[in-house]
Design an enzyme around this catalytic site. Structure first.
Site, PDB file in Angstrom:
ATOM      1  N   CYS A 159       0.857  -1.187   0.000  1.00  0.00           N
ATOM      2  CA  CYS A 159       0.000   0.000   0.000  1.00  0.00           C
ATOM      3  C   CYS A 159       0.895   1.240   0.000  1.00  0.00           C
ATOM      4  O   CYS A 159       1.334   1.698   1.055  1.00  0.00           O
ATOM      5  CB  CYS A 159      -0.906  -0.026   1.231  1.00  0.00           C
ATOM      6  SG  CYS A 159      -2.142   1.278   1.251  1.00  0.00           S
ATOM      7  N   CYS A 353      -8.870   5.454  -6.661  1.00  0.00           N
ATOM      8  CA  CYS A 353      -8.319   6.028  -5.440  1.00  0.00           C
ATOM      9  C   CYS A 353      -8.236   7.543  -5.520  1.00  0.00           C
ATOM     10  O   CYS A 353      -7.934   8.109  -6.580  1.00  0.00           O
ATOM     11  CB  CYS A 353      -6.920   5.457  -5.187  1.00  0.00           C
ATOM     12  SG  CYS A 353      -6.183   5.957  -3.620  1.00  0.00           S
TER      13      CYS A 353
END
Length: 422
Positions: A159, A353
């Protein structure tokens, strides 16, 4: 009557419990088990670490909101999953039987894989609100005594977005304080290039992010394997794309935030046949475990292969929209099973995102997550910064309300002007 237990009350587990309660009849019981009695909105943690948010603004007590919807809540740690006998063993000795189990625990933060890493060592983290608050206390010390800052991601990290966010958010905060000139910054990452993001890049993310780091006077080291962190010193091996060591770095620092590698949490990883070697849950196209047919899983805790092989190991991220899609698939498939129907719903593994960059922001869309893609774009603007602030409030409000509607699809896709995903 069936008893469905959701293990983990994060951004996947909470919506899953609400959707299950909405879709299943009242004759079925839904129980949420979570180690802590509060929900935390993890995407806000980069703001917490520089003092732009406090604990109260990004957390809330879970129990009253779940119980109002008829969902039983147990705030205890799960010590063992007895998958053969369909039971959970909780801290304190309580045993819970289930008919279906949804694992949404998120990851275990594997700081131990790099000597001296983590909040108990010599680097900070923004993976939990407690870590972010600790990082903020250290940041206040940095403001009093400025020096070199290292931000980035360790080997096996998956991530990367929060590391980029935190870099630009800290840069913005320091500029507002007229202290940026006293704080050299270096971005150290296991990614093979800037903007890889664990996704093999999205659109021109490489060009965008390299340009932004350069214009904000942030140096970087890619293909970086952090091997050890001592107080004020980080040891980094740098590789070329073929995996050959090209340089050893010893980087002195005053402050460092490094995202760790993820692994599966211990009670999940220890179940034979459930997980891969790093403890992530195997799932089929219906989010169901192939070995234990009554166990489903969603979120960071599931096994997804890397997008590509890299010189320093990296993983594939699981973004909010993707997790929401997994949750919806799980709920519909459990409902199908209870009704005696064939499983029919599959998750849409698309990456969408919003990333804050302090006083601007970046949005990326990768449809599907793994290239080649039908859609791949990366855009930047002040509107993304404002959209993420609004989304934080929107998501927390919806979690308190107990909504079962698709939050990411309703908000982010509409904001991006996307009406349908293929």
């Amino acid at each position: 009557m069936a008893h469905i237990v959701v293990l983990g009350a994060g951004t996947g587990g909470m919506p899953c419990a609400y959707e299950l309660r909405e879709m299943l009849g009242k004759e079925h019981q839904v129980t949420m088990v979570n180690e802590r009695d509060y929900f935390q909105f993890v995407p806000s943690n980069p703001w917490v670490a520089v003092g732009w948010r406090d604990r109260a603004s990004v957390t809330f007590d879970i129990r009253p909101y779940l119980e109002r919807k008829g969902i039983k809540f147990i705030a205890r740690r799960c010590d063992r999953i007895d998958a053969e006998n369909n039971k959970l063993e909780l801290d304190g000795g309580e045993v819970i039987a289930y008919d279906y189990l949804v694992i949404a625990t998120g990851p275990r933060l594997a700081f131990e894989e790099v000597e001296g890493a983590g909040p108990a060592g010599n680097t900070h983290s923004i993976c939990t609100v407690d870590h972010a608050l600790s990082a903020h206390e250290a940041y206040k010390e940095l403001l009093e005594e400025p020096g070199h800052v290292i931000i980035g991601a360790m080997p096996f990290a998956s991530c990367f977005g929060p590391a980029y966010e935190f870099t630009f958010i800290m840069d913005s905060d320091l500029r507002k304080r007229k202290l940026r000139d006293k704080v050299p910054m270096t971005y150290v990452t296991s990614e093979p290039y800037i903007g890889h993001l664990g996704l093999g890049g999205v659109g021109d993310s490489k060009g965008f992010l390299e340009s932004d780091l350069r214009s904000h006077h942030v140096n970087w080291i890619t293909n970086a394997k952090v091997t050890k962190v001592e107080p004020g010193k980080m040891f980094v091996e740098q590789y070329d794309d073929s995996g050959h060591l090209i340089k050893n770095h010893e980087l002195e620092f005053k402050y460092s935030m490094m995202l760790p590698a993820f692994k599966g949490v211990d009670p999940v990883a220890s179940v034979g046949g459930l997980c891969n070697p790093r403890g992530f849950v195997f799932v089929d196209s219906h989010q169901r475990n192939p070995t234990y047919k009554n166990i489903y899983s969603a979120g960071v805790c599931i096994a997804i292969p890397p997008v590509e092989t890299t010189a320093v190991p990296t993983g594939a991220p699981k973004t909010g929209y993707m997790i929401e899609s997994m949750v919806t698939a799980i709920v519909h498939n459990i409902a199908d099973e209870l009704s005696g129907r064939e499983l029919s719903t599959k998750a849409t593994w698309n990456a969408i995102c919003l990333a804050d960059m302090g006083d601007t922001g970046a949005a990326f869309v990768a449809l599907p997550q793994f290239p080649p893609r039908n859609v791949a774009w990366f855009k930047k603007g002040k509107w993304v910064h404002m959209a993420k602030i609004a989304f934080e409030k929107y998501f927390i409000r919806k979690m308190k309300k107990g909504t079962s509607e698709p939050i990411y699809e309703k908000y982010i896709l509409k904001m991006l002007g996307i009406t349908k995903l293929k």
